[in-house]
Design an enzyme around this catalytic site. Sequence first.
Site, mmCIF file in Angstrom:
data_model
loop_
_atom_site.group_PDB
_atom_site.id
_atom_site.type_symbol
_atom_site.label_atom_id
_atom_site.label_comp_id
_atom_site.label_asym_id
_atom_site.label_seq_id
_atom_site.Cartn_x
_atom_site.Cartn_y
_atom_site.Cartn_z
ATOM 1 N N LYS A 100 0.850 -1.186 0.000
ATOM 2 C CA LYS A 100 0.000 0.000 0.000
ATOM 3 C C LYS A 100 0.886 1.236 0.000
ATOM 4 O O LYS A 100 1.709 1.423 0.897
ATOM 5 C CB LYS A 100 -0.917 0.016 1.221
ATOM 6 C CG LYS A 100 -1.858 1.219 1.219
ATOM 7 C CD LYS A 100 -2.539 1.415 2.560
ATOM 8 C CE LYS A 100 -3.302 2.737 2.531
ATOM 9 N NZ LYS A 100 -3.727 3.166 3.870
ATOM 10 N N GLY A 161 -8.083 9.366 10.217
ATOM 11 C CA GLY A 161 -8.332 9.429 11.652
ATOM 12 C C GLY A 161 -9.388 10.416 12.088
ATOM 13 O O GLY A 161 -9.637 10.590 13.289
ATOM 14 N N ALA A 187 -9.493 5.775 4.811
ATOM 15 C CA ALA A 187 -9.340 6.971 5.644
ATOM 16 C C ALA A 187 -10.643 7.710 5.910
ATOM 17 O O ALA A 187 -11.442 7.949 5.001
ATOM 18 C CB ALA A 187 -8.331 7.953 5.035
#
Length: 257
Positions: A100, A161, A187
């Site tokens: 990734k 986050g 995300a």
Amino acid sequence: MKKDKFVIAKKILNSRLIVGTGKYKNFKETAAAIKASGADMVTVAVRRVNILNKKEPILTDYLNPKKIHYLPNTAGCFTSEEALRTLRLAREMGGWKMVKLEVLGDKKTLFPNMTETLKSTKILVKEGFKVLVYCSDDPLLCKKLENLGASAIMPLASPIGSGLGIQNKFNLSLIIKQSKVPVIVDAGIGTASDASIAMELGCDGVLINSAIAKAKKPLLMAESFKNAVISGRQSFLAGRMKKNLDAIASSPIEGLI
């Protein structure tokens, strides 16, 4: 019905949920959450892996790489050079070719630096890597990544986050419609319903880390994401009803006494 397979670069996965291994209290909780999620692929930040101190516990003591597919990532990299060095190290350490890629633009937003990301993708593909790319939700840039040979496109839902969920369904829908490689939302997912929405839109998979690790009950949240991804995918395959501006009675009204 034909079996609904989730395939990335010829790798068949049983679950469409990919789970990150950071931010948990300890490796024991990490392993328990992964098990509860049903995921068979996890992301691992190469730059944070303990490879020097043999006395400290390591993730592989808790998650068997022969049973769980490890996806090394470049978390914390802000330049193409850093990312390339990190993933080459991952290949040397564990022989991993499916990786990734994430090249960050700044420390405040953690948005992807797409110039560096495109540059890195081109080089990594030429070197034989199977690259899953963290990227912006710009359809044009996502198409460029696919044309460069990316094995999967991973547009952000919102900042890493943040837990803000999917902020641009329209762009995400365009990316899904145009892509011939898997689209995995990465995300910003905050709760199970966010994951379900992503799957209902037609995403091939969802990557979750903070939403599970930072939940009050991580194991229960992991299980909820497992169910959300399954139900969202089923809803997409079933085909939702047409939206109407006017009401349409559920029962026939002709011939009423």
